[in-house]
Design an enzyme around this catalytic site. Structure first.
Site, PDB file in Angstrom:
ATOM      1  N   PRO A 105       1.101  -1.365   0.146  1.00 25.40           N
ATOM      2  CA  PRO A 105      -0.229   0.029   0.008  1.00 25.40           C
ATOM      3  C   PRO A 105       0.975   1.118  -0.025  1.00 25.40           C
ATOM      4  O   PRO A 105       1.803   1.374   0.730  1.00 25.40           O
ATOM      5  CB  PRO A 105      -0.798  -0.217   1.154  1.00 25.40           C
ATOM      6  N   CYS A 106       0.529   2.197  -1.057  1.00 26.71           N
ATOM      7  CA  CYS A 106       1.373   3.343  -1.192  1.00 26.71           C
ATOM      8  C   CYS A 106       1.185   4.372  -0.201  1.00 26.71           C
ATOM      9  O   CYS A 106       1.899   5.220   0.016  1.00 26.71           O
ATOM     10  CB  CYS A 106       1.313   3.852  -2.497  1.00 26.71           C
TER      11      CYS A 106
END
Length: 396
Positions: free
Chosen positions: A87-88
């Site tokens: 997840p960024c």
């Protein structure tokens, strides 16, 4: 003539999302033994396409679960590639970017997967915010932990103390039972034929015993070439049958740039950056009510408006980065700015084109959810290019 048939190479993917990275890897010949994704909507999209008989995803084994709960002991075969896009949001410039303090930071889970699977290579994608100055120490920690995955943190050991131990071990020259040669680079998708200015960090590692001398593929497309095709030869406008009187004036800043460097442009011309017009020129206007039936996901969404900081993507440039957003999909980054000054929302199909998803890949959710999945994805073309280069080294 002898014909050599390459056997499928085996892979595992974490944090799959809607499947952009996985699809690129599949096109490069990787056979996914398992794909792990917690989001039910993304899993629904992949399963819907499996039911539709989309060949690239037909044999994917989707595990809808938190990656922290996945049991790697169930994987009995040797893994050639471990891929994923943790997840960024923990590192995103536009998000809350809590980094290592963010519960969504899944890099520790990627470290766990590397230790458990011992893949020949791994491929990670994340936002450019990962390289921000205030994250630089944690980024070094990520690289060193991937380089020496078996040097585990001690119970309750802060990551900064673990980083210090990793640095000492790395500089000692001691050999590891399991180690990797790790390379990273900030890539702009536009430089590789994607009609979108999308900068992302890619991290690639090869197991040390393979002694792979790998480097990232060089760019295939340039802004200079697009400038040349627009303002020197006019080939861009001719290709799209834009009459001379309808072509925009060359921007003053670009005119000055051409006066300074025009003589040197020709020598650097490769393929031109792809523009939004290049990507969607053959799609009819979505305002035609019959289009949605003829072209899946090409549905007009009303209500777009331009305001400071949200002006949309110009038709004759690569699109701005499509984003998923932390508090819902940001409409300004998902608008199209037409030459007449009007703006409208991109359709799901147009956004999928900008992320180079194939036209038969269907997004079954509503506009907002579909745009979130597309904005989170890795462009399929770029994923394929990198995965193909990794595959060629593994074949050697």
């Amino acid at each position: 003539m002898t014909i050599f048939k390459l056997e499928p190479v085996k892979s595992i993917e974490l944090c799959t999302g809607a499947g952009g990275l996985a699809m690129g890897c599949a096109k490069a010949g990787f056979h996914h033994l398992a794909l792990v994704e917690q989001d039910k909507h993304s899993c629904y999209t992949i399963r819907e396409n499996q039911q539709r008989g989309i060949a690239l995803v037909s044999d994917w084994h989707i595990h809808q679960m938190d990656v922290t709960d996945f049991d790697y002991s169930t994987i009995e075969e040797e893994i050639d590639l471990l891929a994923g896009g943790p997840p960024c949001q923990p590192f995103s410039i536009g998000g809350r970017h809590g980094a290592f303090l963010d519960k969504r930071d899944m890099f520790p889970q990627f470290f766990r997967a590397v230790r458990a699977l011992r893949p020949k290579a791994f491929l990670i994608e994340n936002v450019r915010g990962l390289l921000r100055r205030n994250f630089i120490n944690y980024f070094e920690y990520i690289i060193l932990q991937l380089t020496h995955p078996q040097l585990l943190p001690k119970p309750d050991e802060p990551w900064v103390d673990h980083l210090a131990r990793l640095e000492r071990h790395h500089n000692s020259g001691k050999s590891d039972d399991l180690g990797y040669r790790v390379t990273f680079r900030l890539l702009n998708a536009a430089d590789y034929g994607v009609a979108q200015k999308r900068e992302r960090v890619f991290i690639v590692g090869f197991r040390s015993d393979l002694k792979a001398n790998w480097s990232f593929p060089e760019p295939t497309h340039t802004e200079e070439a697009l400038i040349w095709h627009k303002w020197i030869t006019g080939e861009y406008w001719e290709r799209h049958t834009i009459a001379s009187k309808e072509r925009p004036e060359i921007p003053s800043l670009l005119r000055s740039r051409l006066q300074r460097t025009g003589a040197n442009l020709l020598g650097s011309v490769t393929a031109p950056w792809c523009t939004v017009r290049d990507a969607i020129a053959d799609l009819p206007s979505p305002e035609n009510t019959n289009v949605a039936i003829e072209i899946p996901n090409h549905v007009y969404v009303p209500g777009a408006r331009s305001y400071p900081g949200h002006t949309g993507s110009p038709l004759d440039e690569p699109a701005k980065t499509l984003k998923a957003g932390v508090h819902g999909v940001p409409g300004g980054e998902n608008m199209l700015a037409l030459p007449n000054g009007q703006v409208r929302y991109l359709t799901v199909r147009e956004a999928a084109r900008l992320q180079t998803f194939p036209d038969d890949y269907y997004f079954p959710c509503n506009w907002g959810e579909s745009m979130r999945q597309i904005g989170n994805a890795v462009p399929v073309t770029l994923a394929h290019l990198i995965a193909k280069s990794i595959r060629s080294h593994l074949d050697r």
